[in-house]
Design a protein around this motif. Structure first.
Motif, short mmCIF file in Angstrom:
data_model
loop_
_atom_site.label_atom_id
_atom_site.label_comp_id
_atom_site.label_asym_id
_atom_site.label_seq_id
_atom_site.Cartn_x
_atom_site.Cartn_y
_atom_site.Cartn_z
N ARG A 118 1.11 -1.18 0.06
CA ARG A 118 0.01 -0.06 -0.25
C ARG A 118 0.79 1.17 0.05
O ARG A 118 0.74 2.18 -0.80
CB ARG A 118 -0.89 -0.13 1.21
CG ARG A 118 -2.00 -1.06 1.31
CD ARG A 118 -2.78 -1.00 2.48
NE ARG A 118 -3.91 -2.17 2.58
CZ ARG A 118 -3.67 -3.09 3.49
NH1 ARG A 118 -2.51 -3.18 4.14
NH2 ARG A 118 -4.55 -4.27 3.40
N SER A 119 1.92 1.26 0.98
CA SER A 119 2.84 2.48 0.98
C SER A 119 3.63 2.74 -0.41
O SER A 119 3.49 3.78 -1.04
CB SER A 119 3.83 2.12 1.91
OG SER A 119 4.63 3.37 1.96
N ASN A 120 3.96 1.53 -1.32
CA ASN A 120 4.59 1.91 -2.54
C ASN A 120 3.45 2.41 -3.43
O ASN A 120 3.73 3.09 -4.12
CB ASN A 120 4.77 0.51 -3.15
CG ASN A 120 6.17 0.09 -2.23
OD1 ASN A 120 6.92 0.66 -1.76
ND2 ASN A 120 6.35 -1.27 -2.50
N LEU A 121 2.35 2.16 -3.25
CA LEU A 121 1.14 2.35 -4.26
C LEU A 121 0.83 4.15 -3.95
O LEU A 121 0.76 4.82 -4.99
CB LEU A 121 -0.18 1.70 -3.93
CG LEU A 121 -0.18 0.31 -4.61
CD1 LEU A 121 -1.31 -0.42 -4.22
CD2 LEU A 121 -0.13 0.36 -6.13
N VAL A 122 0.95 4.40 -2.77
CA VAL A 122 0.71 5.91 -2.31
C VAL A 122 2.07 6.70 -2.61
O VAL A 122 1.79 7.87 -3.17
CB VAL A 122 0.28 5.76 -1.03
CG1 VAL A 122 0.25 7.17 -0.43
CG2 VAL A 122 -0.95 5.22 -0.76
N PHE A 123 3.17 6.37 -2.27
CA PHE A 123 4.17 7.22 -2.17
C PHE A 123 5.31 7.08 -3.32
O PHE A 123 5.94 8.07 -3.81
CB PHE A 123 5.04 6.96 -0.90
CG PHE A 123 4.29 7.55 0.14
CD1 PHE A 123 4.02 8.63 0.47
CD2 PHE A 123 3.95 6.55 1.41
CE1 PHE A 123 3.49 9.20 1.65
CE2 PHE A 123 3.11 7.02 2.32
CZ PHE A 123 2.91 8.47 2.52
#
Length: 261
Positions: A118-123
Motif C-alpha cells: 500500500r505504501s508503495n502504491l501511495v508514495f
C-alpha cells in the motif's frame, strides 16, 4: 545511492514507539523533517512533540489505503514533497505452526507485507516523479535466516519483505531512488504489545544474536540512508550466518536441527 538527510522530508510508519520512534529522532538530529505516523494517535503526537519544530504527527492504520493517502496529502500540503518513506509496522503471531489459525496468518500478512505494498502504491509515484528519494523497509533477521518457526507468519512476511526490497532496489536505483532493508535481530522495544500467542510456546531455534537498544538502531537506519546502503543489520554476526546459509543450505539446516537436538 547516498542521501543528505538535512532538510529531507521523511515519513515513518509505526513511529510512535520502538525502532520507529528512534529512527524519527535520528532523522531529526540530522536536520530532517519527520512525519510520525502511528495507529495510536497519542503516541504519534508525543514523538512529534519530542522532535520540536521538526515533527508532525498523524494517525495512520497501514491496513487502510485511505489512511496512507491522507498522510501523503498532509505531507504534500505541509512540505510539498516526500524524500524518505520508512515502512516500519509489524506484528507477530507466535506458537506452533499447527496452532496458528488462518485469520492470524491473514492479519500478519495484511499488516507486515501488504502495508508495504500500500505504501508503495501511495508514495512511489511521488518519488518516481521527482526522480529522487529513499525507501526503508523494516524486515528482520528472521527474514534472512531459517530460524523463526515459532513465529512462522511473521517469518514468512519478513522473508517476503526482504525479497520485495531486493527487487525494488533493482527497479528504483536506476531511477534515482535508494532502497534499504532493515533486518534487526534482538532489539529492546515494546514489540511484545504486538504479539498474539497461540498454543503451547515453541522453543526458538537458531543463532543467538545480541540485544541492542532502539536508539542505536535508529542511528544505523539514518546512517544507512546517508550512505546508500541496502542491507542494514543490527547484529553483524548475522552476515556470517547468511554467508554460511548461502554456501550450503542443506548443511546449514542440518546444523540447526542437530543443535536443537
Amino acid at each position: 545511492m547516498s542521501m543528505d538527510l538535512h532538510d529531507a522530508v521523511t515519513v515513518v510508519t509505526g513511529g510512535g514507539s520502538g525502532i520507529g520512534r528512534a529512527s524519527a529522532h535520528a532523522f531529526a538530529r540530522r536536520g530532517a523533517r519527520v512525519v510520525v505516523t502511528d495507529l495510536e494517535a497519542e503516541r504519534a503526537h508525543t514523538v512529534a512533540g519530542e522532535l520540536g519544530g521538526r515533527g508532525v504527527a498523524a494517525r495512520c492504520d497501514v491496513t487502510d489505503l485511505d489512511d496512507l493517502r491522507a498522510v501523503r496529502d498532509l505531507v504534500l500540503d505541509r512540505f510539498g514533497r516526500v524524500d524518505v518513506v520508512m515502512n516500519n509496522v509489524g506484528i507477530l503471531a507466535v506458537g506452533p505452526v499447527e496452532d496458528i489459525p488462518l485469520d492470524a496468518w491473514q492479519r500478519v500478512i495484511d499488516v507486515n507485507l501488504l502495508s508495504v505494498v500500500r505504501s508503495n502504491l501511495v508514495f512511489l509515484p511521488l518519488l518516481l516523479g521527482q526522480g529522487s528519494g529513499h525507501v526503508v523497509n523494516t524486515a528482520s533477521t528472521a527474514g534472512l535466516l531459517p530460524y523463526g518457526f515459532d513465529r512462522l507468519p511473521y517469518t514468512a512476511t519478513k522473508h517476503a519483505v526482504v525479497g520485495l526490497s531486493e527487487s525494488l532496489a533493482l527497479y528504483l536505483r536506476p531511477r534515482g531512488i535508494g532502497v534499504s532493508c532493515l533486518c534487526p535481530a534482538g532489539v529492546a522495544t515494546n514489540i511484545v504489545e504486538q504479539i498474539t500467542f497461540y498454543g503451547e510456546p515453541a522453543a526458538p531455534q537458531g543463532p543467538a544474536f545480541p540485544v541492542v537498544d532502539a536508539d542505536s538502531v535508529g542511528e544505523l537506519v539514518a546512517d544507512g540512508i546517508s550512505e546508500g546502503r541496502f542491507l542494514i543489520l543490527t547484529a553483524p554476526e548475522a552476515a556470517d550466518e547468511l554467508r554460511e546459509l548461502g554456501a550450503d543450505v542443506d548443511l546449514y539446516l542440518s546444523r540447526l536441527t542437530k543443535d536443537a537436538g
